[in-house]
Design a protein around this motif. Structure first.
Motif, PDB file in Angstrom:
ATOM      1  N   UNK A 167       1.073  -1.438  -0.124  1.00 53.95           N
ATOM      2  CA  UNK A 167       0.089   0.134  -0.061  1.00 53.95           C
ATOM      3  C   UNK A 167       0.992   1.565  -0.148  1.00 53.95           C
ATOM      4  N   UNK A 168       2.258   0.705   0.971  1.00 52.70           N
ATOM      5  CA  UNK A 168       2.700   2.125   0.877  1.00 52.70           C
ATOM      6  C   UNK A 168       3.823   2.956  -0.724  1.00 52.70           C
ATOM      7  N   UNK A 169       3.842   1.392  -1.130  1.00 54.67           N
ATOM      8  CA  UNK A 169       4.605   1.763  -2.164  1.00 54.67           C
ATOM      9  C   UNK A 169       3.180   1.885  -4.078  1.00 54.67           C
ATOM     10  N   UNK A 170       2.176   1.248  -3.406  1.00 57.07           N
ATOM     11  CA  UNK A 170       1.363   1.548  -4.624  1.00 57.07           C
ATOM     12  C   UNK A 170       0.981   3.082  -4.856  1.00 57.07           C
ATOM     13  N   UNK A 215      -6.768  -2.980  -1.784  1.00 54.31           N
ATOM     14  CA  UNK A 215      -7.093  -1.710  -2.603  1.00 54.31           C
ATOM     15  C   UNK A 215      -7.381  -0.759  -2.069  1.00 54.31           C
ATOM     16  N   UNK A 216      -8.176  -1.035  -0.093  1.00 49.99           N
ATOM     17  CA  UNK A 216      -8.351  -0.204   0.359  1.00 49.99           C
ATOM     18  C   UNK A 216      -7.039   1.116   1.334  1.00 49.99           C
ATOM     19  N   UNK A 217      -6.399   0.042   1.549  1.00 49.98           N
ATOM     20  CA  UNK A 217      -4.616   0.709   1.865  1.00 49.98           C
ATOM     21  C   UNK A 217      -4.288   0.647   0.741  1.00 49.98           C
ATOM     22  N   UNK A 218      -4.415   1.053  -0.263  1.00 46.27           N
ATOM     23  CA  UNK A 218      -3.841   1.474  -1.897  1.00 46.27           C
ATOM     24  C   UNK A 218      -4.495   3.795  -1.484  1.00 46.27           C
ATOM     25  N   UNK A 219      -5.789   2.695  -1.419  1.00 45.01           N
ATOM     26  CA  UNK A 219      -5.421   4.714  -1.787  1.00 45.01           C
ATOM     27  C   UNK A 219      -6.260   5.322  -0.121  1.00 45.01           C
ATOM     28  N   UNK A 220      -5.663   4.950   0.958  1.00 45.80           N
ATOM     29  CA  UNK A 220      -5.995   5.576   1.891  1.00 45.80           C
ATOM     30  C   UNK A 220      -4.341   6.269   1.503  1.00 45.80           C
ATOM     31  N   UNK A 221      -3.406   5.125   1.548  1.00 43.44           N
ATOM     32  CA  UNK A 221      -1.853   5.836   1.841  1.00 43.44           C
ATOM     33  C   UNK A 221      -1.598   7.246   0.297  1.00 43.44           C
ATOM     34  N   UNK A 264      17.729   7.528  -2.660  1.00 44.77           N
ATOM     35  CA  UNK A 264      16.735   6.814  -4.024  1.00 44.77           C
ATOM     36  C   UNK A 264      15.209   7.121  -3.581  1.00 44.77           C
ATOM     37  N   UNK A 265      14.731   6.763  -5.089  1.00 42.32           N
ATOM     38  CA  UNK A 265      12.814   6.581  -4.359  1.00 42.32           C
ATOM     39  C   UNK A 265      12.833   5.660  -3.197  1.00 42.32           C
ATOM     40  N   UNK A 266      13.631   4.363  -2.888  1.00 43.31           N
ATOM     41  CA  UNK A 266      12.993   3.836  -1.937  1.00 43.31           C
ATOM     42  C   UNK A 266      13.799   4.264  -0.520  1.00 43.31           C
ATOM     43  N   UNK A 267      14.421   4.935  -0.509  1.00 48.48           N
ATOM     44  CA  UNK A 267      14.923   6.189   0.689  1.00 48.48           C
ATOM     45  C   UNK A 267      14.088   6.609   0.951  1.00 48.48           C
ATOM     46  N   UNK A 268      13.480   7.118  -0.096  1.00 45.95           N
ATOM     47  CA  UNK A 268      13.094   8.641   0.279  1.00 45.95           C
ATOM     48  C   UNK A 268      11.972   7.979   0.574  1.00 45.95           C
ATOM     49  N   UNK A 269      10.696   6.987  -0.059  1.00 45.70           N
ATOM     50  CA  UNK A 269       9.897   6.545   0.995  1.00 45.70           C
ATOM     51  C   UNK A 269       9.998   6.146   1.789  1.00 45.70           C
ATOM     52  N   UNK A 327      -1.689   7.670   9.421  1.00 47.41           N
ATOM     53  CA  UNK A 327      -2.247   6.277   8.561  1.00 47.41           C
ATOM     54  C   UNK A 327      -1.864   5.113   8.814  1.00 47.41           C
ATOM     55  N   UNK A 328      -0.301   4.999   8.294  1.00 53.52           N
ATOM     56  CA  UNK A 328      -0.042   3.752   8.780  1.00 53.52           C
ATOM     57  C   UNK A 328      -0.158   2.647   9.594  1.00 53.52           C
TER      58      UNK A 328
END
Length: 291
Positions: free
Chosen positions: A102-105, A163-169, A190-195, A206-207
């Motif tokens: 959810x966090x990545x998407x 789907x709900x987790x992706x929407x919330x994040x 990097x993008x993962x480090x930023x994330x 939210x998490x």
């Protein structure tokens, strides 16, 4: 002179104090809180009553001699330790997978521009309105085709994305300033480090809320594990194992046994809620402010 009289008369008028309205609101909140907590309190107290107290009419509110006999009987009927472990594995791994995906998407939908983003997000949201029973048979056949039938992995794998987790994040990450992310990219992150180092701490409430929702849902899940496991009793989660106690629910003398089993099943989600309560409230407050 008339102006002075009017000013004096207006100042003499009694001022409205919000104390009455506040007392009414507090009273309503207390009534709702007591009504919500009463079934849980009654369940725990009933599990500590003796058989005689469970059958007494009118009912006894507080057990005179609290007893753990009902919990000992539950351990004799159900393999509580094994079932609790199965539920813990299912709920924990599934929740961790949902948080990561959810966090990545959500980050991709909120901060990246790519062809078809709006359409793909709309399709994702549309899947939230599908009844779970519609996808039950297709998912079961897919799990069996990849050799995960009658196992905990078969329960976990199809639920690692939500789907709900992706929407919330996505909704919360959209509020993270783009300047903050651009500055991190300029510093070579990097993008993962930023994330995980910048975005994730920013949306921590939210998490935590998503973790609570996911854990409770998959801890209490009944139909999907029952469909996948197909009689594999050693892999039953606690919710399915406790269904054996339904045959003991026909007489008042077994009320304590049923209540003890229900108390054991509700303890882990309740403990998790106690630890994540502050983050859960923060997520509601922040979403209200953004809205």
């Amino acid at each position: 002179m008339s102006a002075a009289v009017q000013a004096g008369s207006s100042s003499a008028l009694p001022r409205r104090h919000p104390s009455g309205r506040k007392a009414l609101v507090v009273t309503m909140m207390l009534v709702v809180a007591v009504a919500s907590a009463f079934p849980l309190v009654w369940m725990v107290l009933s599990s500590l009553k003796t058989v005689a107290e469970s059958m007494q009419v009118p009912p006894v509110w507080l057990p005179r001699t609290p007893s753990l006999e009902a919990y000992e009987k539950v351990a004799g009927v159900v393999n509580v330790g094994r079932s609790m472990w199965n539920s813990l594995v299912i709920a924990t791994i599934t929740t961790a997978g949902i948080l990561i995906t959810s966090l990545m998407a959500g980050y991709a939908f909120a901060k990246y521009s790519f062809p078809g983003r709006s359409l793909l997000f709309s399709v994702l949201i549309a899947t939230m309105f599908l009844p779970p029973i519609v996808t039950l048979i297709p998912l079961y056949r897919m799990v069996g085709s990849i050799g995960l039938g009658a196992s905990l992995a078969g329960i976990i794998v199809p639920n690692l994305a939500n789907a709900f987790g992706i929407f919330l994040m996505r909704q919360f990450i959209a509020g993270v300033p783009d300047e903050l992310i651009d500055a991190a990219r300029m510093d070579g992150a990097s993008e993962l480090l930023i994330l995980f180092k910048i975005v994730a701490p920013t949306v921590a409430p939210a998490i935590a809320a998503l973790a609570l929702f996911a854990f409770v849902y998959h801890w209490n899940s009944y139909l999907w594990p029952l469909t996948v496991l197909q009689g594999n009793a050693d892999s039953y989660p606690i919710v399915i194992s406790l269904s054996r106690l339904l045959s003991y629910n026909r007489g008042a003398m077994n009320t304590g046994l049923v209540m003890a089993g229900a108390t054991l099943a509700v303890l882990p989600p309740l403990i998790l809620f106690v630890f994540l309560q502050r983050f859960f409230v923060d997520s509601i407050v922040s979403s209200a402010v953004k809205g």
